[in-house]
Design an enzyme around this catalytic site. Structure first.
Site, mmCIF file in Angstrom:
data_model
loop_
_atom_site.group_PDB
_atom_site.id
_atom_site.type_symbol
_atom_site.label_atom_id
_atom_site.label_comp_id
_atom_site.label_asym_id
_atom_site.label_seq_id
_atom_site.Cartn_x
_atom_site.Cartn_y
_atom_site.Cartn_z
ATOM 1 N N LYS A 8 0.845 -1.204 0.000
ATOM 2 C CA LYS A 8 0.000 0.000 0.000
ATOM 3 C C LYS A 8 0.871 1.241 0.000
ATOM 4 O O LYS A 8 2.020 1.237 0.464
ATOM 5 C CB LYS A 8 -0.953 0.032 1.202
ATOM 6 C CG LYS A 8 -0.294 0.102 2.591
ATOM 7 C CD LYS A 8 0.058 1.494 3.087
ATOM 8 C CE LYS A 8 0.858 1.444 4.388
ATOM 9 N NZ LYS A 8 1.557 2.657 4.743
ATOM 10 N N ASP A 138 -2.585 -1.673 9.647
ATOM 11 C CA ASP A 138 -2.715 -1.743 8.188
ATOM 12 C C ASP A 138 -3.260 -3.085 7.691
ATOM 13 O O ASP A 138 -3.573 -3.220 6.508
ATOM 14 C CB ASP A 138 -1.343 -1.537 7.524
ATOM 15 C CG ASP A 138 -0.802 -0.128 7.738
ATOM 16 O OD1 ASP A 138 -1.604 0.795 7.953
ATOM 17 O OD2 ASP A 138 0.438 0.031 7.674
#
Ligand code: C5P
Length: 301
Positions: A8, A138
């Protein structure tokens, strides 16, 4: 059972004042990009316990003991569904290690999906998400992929409408950065100041909706960038070199030290790669695109 999981980048990372739990409230826009890890989970004889192996670049920085996030994910899932974690996990790294691209969290998300399929538990996504959130801020996003707003610690997710596909060049650093260290530096740099509550900037969302790389490049922000540069001053030169070579936007990815350049097309990606490769400022450069899907099974024996 093999699961492929993306990295990401945060298109926006707004960081609030540190809370009593040591975490910072966030408002962030996560974007999954096409740098991948592959995690294979294989059955082991009863009583063998959990085995872990890691291959690829930077493996020397990956913990192989019980603190490894993929191992923790498998053990957490085993506890939830009531099986013994007799499993071998093989992680093949394509995501930079300690790079600010959530590689460890990605492996945890992949291990959850792989073990859930291997053990036939087939938990609903919401339950996998709940386990993921206990492993790291995350991890839930790497299960989901795409583009999403994250609030709380970054684990409360809302998908974002994004048109088209964005092209990136990532400059990988010679050495990783510690996320807690960068957050601590953020606290030092903001000490004595009122840190505003985190908020999403509508410019990022509008650029995503319109599919405009130019608008998105101008809207990229990261509240951890100054802290990451303060810990690793060489990052400033990497950002400048990419901008000079024509990037539409340049930003430290998450807590760094990977630097993300948004580019218009293949030719622009090549310009940046050619400008930065011989400079010695970074260890390597990778081209990628986003958004891509989250952790998904790619092979089942
Ligand atoms: O959740 P994760 O394990 O990825 O976070 C690593 C560290 O980063 C935490 O221990 C904390 O120091 C810092 N962090 C934070 N606020 C967040 C997310 C992470 O302070 N929202």
């Amino acid at each position: 059972m093999t699961v492929r999981v993306p990295a990401k980048v945060n298109l926006q990372l707004s960081v609030g004042p540190v809370g009593p739990d040591g975490y910072h409230p966030l408002s962030t826009v996560f974007h999954a990009v096409s740098l991948f890890d592959d995690v294979t989970a294989s059955r082991q004889p009863k009583g063998a316990g959990l085995r872990l192996a890691v291959r690829g670049q930077g493996v020397g920085e990956v913990p192989l003991g019980p603190s490894n996030l993929a191992a923790r994910a498998a053990i957490a899932l085993a506890g939830r569904v009531g099986v013994e974690p007799d499993v071998a996990l093989l992680i093949r790294k394509g995501i930079p290690v300690a790079g600010g691209m959530a590689g460890g969290s990605a492996d945890a998300a992949a291990a959850l999906v792989a073990c859930d399929a291997l053990w036939g538990s087939h938990l609903p996504r919401a339950e996998l998400h709940a386990i993921a959130a206990t492993l790291g801020a995350d991890v839930p996003f790497l299960l989901m992929g795409g583009t999403a707003i994250g609030t709380g610690r970054g684990d409360r997710l809302t998908p974002v409408l994004a048109s088209g596909r964005f092209q990136w060049v990532f400059a990988l650093a010679h050495e990783g950065l510690s996320t807690p260290q960068v957050y601590r530096r953020f606290d030092e740099l903001t000490a004595g100041r009122q840190v505003p509550r985190p908020a999403i900037d509508s410019a990022v969302l509008e650029a995503l909706r319109a599919g405009s790389a130019h608008a998105l490049g101008a809207a990229l922000t990261n509240d951890l960038q100054d802290a990451a540069i303060s810990v690793r001053p060489a990052l400033r030169a990497v950002l400048d070199a990419g901008r000079d070579a024509g990037a539409l936007g340049a930003i430290v990815s998450g807590s760094g030290p990977t630097v993300a350049f948004l580019v218009a097309d293949d030719a622009a990606a090549m310009e940046i790669t050619l400008a930065l490769s011989p400079s010695g400022l970074c260890q390597s450069l990778r081209q990628a695109f986003g958004p891509v899907h989250g952790a998904r099974i790619t092979a089942a024996a």
